[in-house]
Enzyme design. Structure first.
Site, PDB file in Angstrom:
ATOM      1  N   ASP A 123     -10.399  31.322 -41.152  1.00 13.68           N
ATOM      2  CA  ASP A 123      -9.853  31.851 -42.397  1.00 13.68           C
ATOM      3  C   ASP A 123      -8.616  31.060 -42.804  1.00 13.68           C
ATOM      4  O   ASP A 123      -7.973  30.420 -41.979  1.00 13.68           O
ATOM      5  CB  ASP A 123      -9.491  33.327 -42.249  1.00 13.68           C
ATOM      6  CG  ASP A 123      -8.426  33.565 -41.192  1.00 13.68           C
ATOM      7  OD1 ASP A 123      -8.701  33.231 -40.026  1.00 13.68           O
ATOM      8  OD2 ASP A 123      -7.353  34.061 -41.527  1.00 13.68           O
ATOM      9  N   GLU A 133      -7.844  35.834 -38.931  1.00 15.39           N
ATOM     10  CA  GLU A 133      -6.652  35.733 -38.094  1.00 15.39           C
ATOM     11  C   GLU A 133      -5.380  35.933 -38.901  1.00 15.39           C
ATOM     12  O   GLU A 133      -4.404  36.498 -38.420  1.00 15.39           O
ATOM     13  CB  GLU A 133      -6.632  34.375 -37.390  1.00 15.39           C
ATOM     14  CG  GLU A 133      -5.465  34.190 -36.412  1.00 15.39           C
ATOM     15  CD  GLU A 133      -4.265  33.520 -37.051  1.00 15.39           C
ATOM     16  OE1 GLU A 133      -3.191  33.493 -36.424  1.00 15.39           O
ATOM     17  OE2 GLU A 133      -4.401  33.032 -38.191  1.00 15.39           O
TER      18      GLU A 133
END
Length: 603
Positions: free
Chosen positions: A187, A254
């Site tokens: 991400d 994350e």
């Protein structure tokens, strides 16, 4: 002129040099200089003092050797292992090294990472659950890209998708489970639309320009994910088959704590296996030049995390008849009190920062000698430890602020809100403070300190105080007979974010030696055999997905094999870009790590 002749120059009392002491071939300027010495008593004295000083310095250096020259001053955490390269698969390693050094491979690597950057896998703080919030759907497109970019990985590794977008690749070894797990992320933080015009290249272009791959995620952390997959793809193309099972686990959130991705990947591994790993590697430290030496910082510890909401509530009303302080005014006073009382940064001998500076003292030639000796003495002397703290933590300098942030529990007021209309008194105002909890502290200790900090402060202002569910001062109510309330202050945990500091990874044993030796060999393979990098423990100031893998291995390392100079503008900012050369070095590192781990029977 031999040694005996040079010493005898000071021994002739007549102020003349005997002819026997000078060779016929002695140059005339030497003869003149020697005659000058003999005829000038002051000069003889100066020369004597100089020679005596040199002798004393030599004796002092023997009695009190400089720590960086003497292995007695190298602590166990800083003893360096030799560069480690594959032995059984040495020929294959040499073949792959030659492939990685070709321009064609660099172009291929740029295409891999550039293609990943071009898919805007942005993550927002208010993303809803997977399956309900359509903003997650872009990760499906990212999976399609990975399948096309790395065909052999998807043909030969087993892929399980956890919570739709979490990727768990298993490369089954020839032997039973004995696993190494690189854990990486995919991400990226969003790009603020108002900053688009500030980018030299569009933020999701993935373009290669002037040796840099541009775009959001190029540094943090599609580089790591693509580097992992590129190394496995290349190994498969070379017909490498591991003895040891390797797991690649990629989360996708994350940047917001990993609740949808890594948390569920960790749960899956605990419930379905493998649930014990030889080593877990996540993003983290880099290598950089410090005090005349290149150091690779492997994060072996990670600070805790705690978000706190401070809310002030009071009766509303028309702003034409205001009280002395509105809720916003009181909140600003509370924030000012908080920021004027930062947590003290004290180095302890158990702290990773102390161990890092022990490594600097042992291996950095340009570390100021006074500081070096202070660090060495601080290993046993409390007084020297205080001197070390004073020397390192100068918060007027960038380095001093960084060291202080690594040592202390930090606090940052990042969100504030209050008021809805210009002529109405705000009934509520709140701020949210982000804390990164020191390795030497805990969530419980932090709650106690925050409560203590505001107890007397609110009492002096006749404010009610409720802290973490406990009524500290009697909360004021608007209906108390004969009593005019001022305001109530409520302190509580925000977002359910509490995270204790991570278990500290040991810096002794087979896993540490494997990683250290791999880092050193990968660095030499990129920079030349004459180049040396010193591997040190350090701490990561932010937080990683590894929280969800605690308990699966005692050997959790956070390290990204990239030079600080290979990141153009850092992460999470305008003009994020990674040097192509540095990205290829990442691929080399992951390849060497996989092959070295496969041969490491002691893990």
């Amino acid at each position: 002129m031999d040694k005996q002749q040079s010493i005898s120059l000071l021994a002739h009392p007549q102020g003349k040099v005997p002819a026997s002491d000078l060779s016929p071939s002695t140059p005339s300027f030497v003869t003149s200089a020697v005659h000058w010495i003999y005829t000038d008593s002051k000069l003889r004295l100066v020369l004597f003092v100089v020679l005596l000083s040199v002798a004393c310095l030599n004796i002092f250096d023997k009695v009190f050797p400089s720590p960086w020259k003497d292995d007695r001053y190298v602590p166990a955490t800083c003893v360096q292992v030799d560069p480690l390269r594959p032995f059984v698969n040495g020929d294959l390693a040499s073949h792959l090294k030659s492939i990685y050094e070709k321009p064609d491979f660099s172009s291929r690597a740029a295409d891999w990472l550039g293609g990943a950057v071009r898919i805007p896998t942005e993550l927002f703080d208010d993303n809803g659950p997977v399956g309900e919030d359509p903003r997650w759907d872009v990760f499906g497109k990212f999976h399609d890209y990975l399948r096309g970019a790395f065909p052999k990985v998807h043909e030969e590794l087993t892929l399980i998708k956890v919570n739709t977008y979490g990727l768990l690749y298993t490369w089954t070894g020839l032997l039973p489970y004995d696993s190494l797990t690189p854990v990486k992320l995919i991400d990226v933080v969003p790009v603020e639309p108002r900053t688009y015009s500030q980018w030299e290249e569009p933020p999701f272009s993935g373009v290669l320009k002037d040796g840099w791959i541009w775009g959001r995620g190029s540094c943090d952390d599609k580089r790591g994910l693509i580097g992992n997959l590129a190394s496995v793809e290349t190994l498969l193309e070379a017909d490498f088959r591991p003895r040891r099972t390797i797991i690649l686990a990629f989360g996708f959130d994350e940047e917001s704590g990993g609740n949808e991705g890594a948390r569920k990947l960790g749960t899956y591994l605990r419930e379905n296996g493998p649930n014990e790993f030889a080593l877990i590697l996540d993003e983290g430290g880099t290598y950089s030049h410090e005090y005349g030496q290149m150091f690779a910082g492997v994060s072996t510890s990670e600070k805790g995390y705690f978000d706190v909401e401070v809310k002030v509530a009071a009766p509303g009303g028309h702003s034409s008849v205001p009280p002395a302080h509105t809720t916003i005014g009181f909140l600003s006073q509370l924030i000012g009190h908080l920021e004027s009382t930062p947590h003290p940064p004290h180095p302890t001998r158990s702290s990773t920062v102390f161990k890092l500076y022990q490594c600097y003292a042992a291996h950095a030639p340009d570390l100021p000698e006074t500081l070096r000796r202070t660090i060495v003495e601080a290993g046993e002397s409390d007084e020297a430890l205080k001197r070390m703290e004073f020397a390192l933590i100068n918060e007027d300098t960038p380095r001093g602020r960084m060291i202080a942030a690594m040592l202390r529990t930090t606090q940052a007021v990042d969100i504030i809100s209050g008021g809805v209309k210009i002529n109405a008194l705000p009934e509520e105002a709140y701020a949210i403070i982000n804390h990164r909890v020191s390795m030497d502290s805990s969530i419980g200790e932090l709650k106690h300190k925050i409560t203590s900090l505001f107890t007397q402060f609110t009492a002096d202002r006749k404010l009610g105080l409720t802290a973490f569910g406990k009524n500290v001062h009697q909360s004021l109510t608007w209906k108390s007979p004969g009593f005019t309330p001022i305001a109530n202050v409520t302190i509580s945990e925000a977002f359910g974010s509490a995270l204790e500091p991570a278990p500290v990874t040991p810096t002794t044993g087979a896993a540490w030696r494997l990683l250290g030796g791999t880092i050193r060999s990968a660095y030499q393979d990129s920079e030349g055999d004459e180049k040396q990098v010193i591997v040190t423990p350090t701490t990561v100031r932010g937080n990683t997905d590894t929280r969800w893998y605690w308990g699966l291995s005692p050997n959790i390392f956070r390290y990204s094999h990239i030079g600080a100079h290979h990141s153009r503008n850092g992460a999470h900012t305008v003009n994020e870009a990674v040097k192509l050369e540095g990205f290829v070095n990442c691929i080399k590192f992951y390849t060497t790590l996989i092959m070295n781990a496969d041969e490491a029977d002691s893990l």
